[in-house]
Design an enzyme around this catalytic site. Structure first.
Site, PDB file in Angstrom:
ATOM      1  N   TYR A 258      11.572  34.729  29.570  1.00 47.92           N
ATOM      2  CA  TYR A 258      10.115  34.788  29.735  1.00 47.92           C
ATOM      3  C   TYR A 258       9.733  35.878  30.742  1.00 47.92           C
ATOM      4  O   TYR A 258       8.843  36.699  30.493  1.00 47.92           O
ATOM      5  CB  TYR A 258       9.586  33.433  30.202  1.00 47.92           C
ATOM      6  CG  TYR A 258       8.112  33.427  30.526  1.00 47.92           C
ATOM      7  CD1 TYR A 258       7.165  33.435  29.507  1.00 47.92           C
ATOM      8  CD2 TYR A 258       7.668  33.412  31.858  1.00 47.92           C
ATOM      9  CE1 TYR A 258       5.810  33.432  29.810  1.00 47.92           C
ATOM     10  CE2 TYR A 258       6.327  33.403  32.149  1.00 47.92           C
ATOM     11  CZ  TYR A 258       5.396  33.418  31.124  1.00 47.92           C
ATOM     12  OH  TYR A 258       4.053  33.417  31.429  1.00 47.92           O
TER      13      TYR A 258
ATOM     14  N   LYS B  82       7.455  39.564  30.652  1.00 49.81           N
ATOM     15  CA  LYS B  82       6.379  39.917  31.582  1.00 49.81           C
ATOM     16  C   LYS B  82       6.703  41.203  32.350  1.00 49.81           C
ATOM     17  O   LYS B  82       5.799  41.977  32.682  1.00 49.81           O
ATOM     18  CB  LYS B  82       6.115  38.747  32.534  1.00 49.81           C
ATOM     19  CG  LYS B  82       5.586  37.505  31.832  1.00 49.81           C
ATOM     20  CD  LYS B  82       4.377  37.798  30.959  1.00 49.81           C
ATOM     21  CE  LYS B  82       3.796  36.549  30.322  1.00 49.81           C
ATOM     22  NZ  LYS B  82       2.607  36.847  29.481  1.00 49.81           N
TER      23      LYS B  82
ATOM     24  N   ASP C   4      -3.248  35.482  14.714  1.00 50.03           N
ATOM     25  CA  ASP C   4      -1.866  35.380  15.164  1.00 50.03           C
ATOM     26  C   ASP C   4      -1.538  36.763  15.694  1.00 50.03           C
ATOM     27  O   ASP C   4      -1.512  37.734  14.940  1.00 50.03           O
ATOM     28  CB  ASP C   4      -0.958  35.008  13.996  1.00 50.03           C
ATOM     29  CG  ASP C   4       0.514  34.927  14.381  1.00 50.03           C
ATOM     30  OD1 ASP C   4       0.892  35.505  15.420  1.00 50.03           O
ATOM     31  OD2 ASP C   4       1.281  34.309  13.641  1.00 50.03           O
TER      32      ASP C   4
ATOM     33  N   THR D  48     -10.360  34.283  19.933  1.00 48.17           N
ATOM     34  CA  THR D  48      -9.391  34.245  18.847  1.00 48.17           C
ATOM     35  C   THR D  48      -8.304  33.218  19.129  1.00 48.17           C
ATOM     36  O   THR D  48      -7.970  32.926  20.274  1.00 48.17           O
ATOM     37  CB  THR D  48      -8.741  35.622  18.624  1.00 48.17           C
ATOM     38  OG1 THR D  48      -7.821  35.897  19.690  1.00 48.17           O
ATOM     39  CG2 THR D  48      -9.794  36.724  18.561  1.00 48.17           C
TER      40      THR D  48
ATOM     41  N   SER E  50       0.158  38.920  32.749  1.00 47.24           N
ATOM     42  CA  SER E  50       1.578  38.883  33.088  1.00 47.24           C
ATOM     43  C   SER E  50       1.825  37.532  33.743  1.00 47.24           C
ATOM     44  O   SER E  50       1.386  36.500  33.242  1.00 47.24           O
ATOM     45  CB  SER E  50       1.924  40.055  34.010  1.00 47.24           C
ATOM     46  OG  SER E  50       3.263  39.994  34.434  1.00 47.24           O
TER      47      SER E  50
ATOM     48  N   ASN F 283      -4.301  37.438  26.447  1.00 43.88           N
ATOM     49  CA  ASN F 283      -3.921  36.197  27.112  1.00 43.88           C
ATOM     50  C   ASN F 283      -2.897  35.384  26.326  1.00 43.88           C
ATOM     51  O   ASN F 283      -2.125  34.631  26.916  1.00 43.88           O
ATOM     52  CB  ASN F 283      -5.175  35.341  27.332  1.00 43.88           C
ATOM     53  CG  ASN F 283      -4.844  33.915  27.718  1.00 43.88           C
ATOM     54  OD1 ASN F 283      -4.364  33.642  28.814  1.00 43.88           O
ATOM     55  ND2 ASN F 283      -5.092  32.986  26.796  1.00 43.88           N
TER      56      ASN F 283
END
Length: 279
Positions: free
Chosen positions: A147, A151, A55, A31, A133, A82
């Site tokens: 960011y 994670k 999306d 995807t 992660s 991912n």
């Protein structure tokens, strides 16, 4: 033969994982927001590959992609969350809309896809989840606070899911890559905070200035990482966390040592807060 469902499959880790799974005779649902980029990456995949637009922030699109996977292959055995988005800048420099965009993709998007796929795995009473992660999800550095925050959220969510899903035959692994030679530092994946505050020039600013020179010079090989992930998916038992890269191992070890040292330093203070009933 397993059926893999991989988000962000047009490049980077996602593309390498799809390629490795197909090479081993598995089937894959690849995807991406622009499905043509996946077709371009896998022009000769044949019937073993289903390309679906996705999306990850769109819950309905996630459900449609999962339903298309079952209609085509009958099941989903492995989900690889991912798809991701980066943001570089000091925490104070990050604007609200920039922060929300990263959390929408890395956290809420992961949850949207997971909610779409888990009912299928629960019915099967089997499945494997790999939530991407980062080493920044356990040892975050300057300039990567937002960011890294996404994670850290992925790590906590995944640990709980690991316990919740184990009795249902579904295993969950948190993948913590170090620096790998992907397109993560390209403008298509990494966004730079638009606000720049001079006081952060020696911390987050230095990281920002060095990004271009480090792009595509990272020490990790994403194809090798994909091989490891597929190996783990084919093994009887998955680890809770899968560290990838020598730099990741070094940073995690240093982080664990620092936590232990600080815990020992402040142990008596921590223990002093115990409730003592009055006599």
């Amino acid at each position: 033969m397993s059926v893999w469902f991989v988000t962000g499959a047009s490049k980077g880790f996602g593309a390498h994982i799809v390629r490795e799974a197909l090479a081993r005779g598995h089937q894959a649902v690849a995807t991406a927001r622009n499905p043509q980029t996946v077709h371009d990456a896998f022009p000769d995949a044949g019937d073993a590959l289903l390309v679906a637009p996705l999306d990850v922030t769109d819950q309905e699109q996630a459900r449609s992609a999962a339903e298309a996977a079952v209609e085509r292959f009958g099941r989903i055995d492995v989900l690889v969350n991912n798809a991701g988005r980066g943001l570089l800048g000091a925490v104070e420099e990050a604007r609200d809309e920039e922060v929300r965009a990263v959390f929408d993709t890395n956290v809420f998007g992961l949850l949207a896809v997971t909610r779409a796929v888990l009912p299928i795995m629960r019915r099967q009473r089997s499945g494997r989840l790999f939530n991407l992660s980062s080493v920044g999800g356990i040892a975050v550095g300057q300039g990567w606070g937002i960011y890294g925050g996404t994670k850290y959220a992925v790590e906590g969510i995944s640990e709980a899911m690991r316990r919740e899903l184990a009795p249902l035959g579904v295993q969950v692994t948190i993948v913590e890559p170090g620096t790998f030679r992907t397109d993560f530092l390209d403008g298509s994946s990494l966004h730079i905070a638009r606000t720049v505050i001079d006081d952060y020039a020696d911390t987050a600013g230095q990281v920002r200035e060095s990004t271009d020179s480090r792009n595509h010079q990272q020490v990790g090989d994403p194809a090798k990482a994909a091989t490891v992930i597929v190996d783990v998916a084919e093994a009887p038992e998955q680890p809770v966390r899968l560290q990838l890269g020598a730099d990741c191992v070094e940073r995690v070890e240093a982080r664990l040592d620092a936590i232990r040292t600080e815990l020992d330093t402040w142990r008596e203070v921590a223990l002093s807060t115990a409730f003592e009933p009055s006599r």
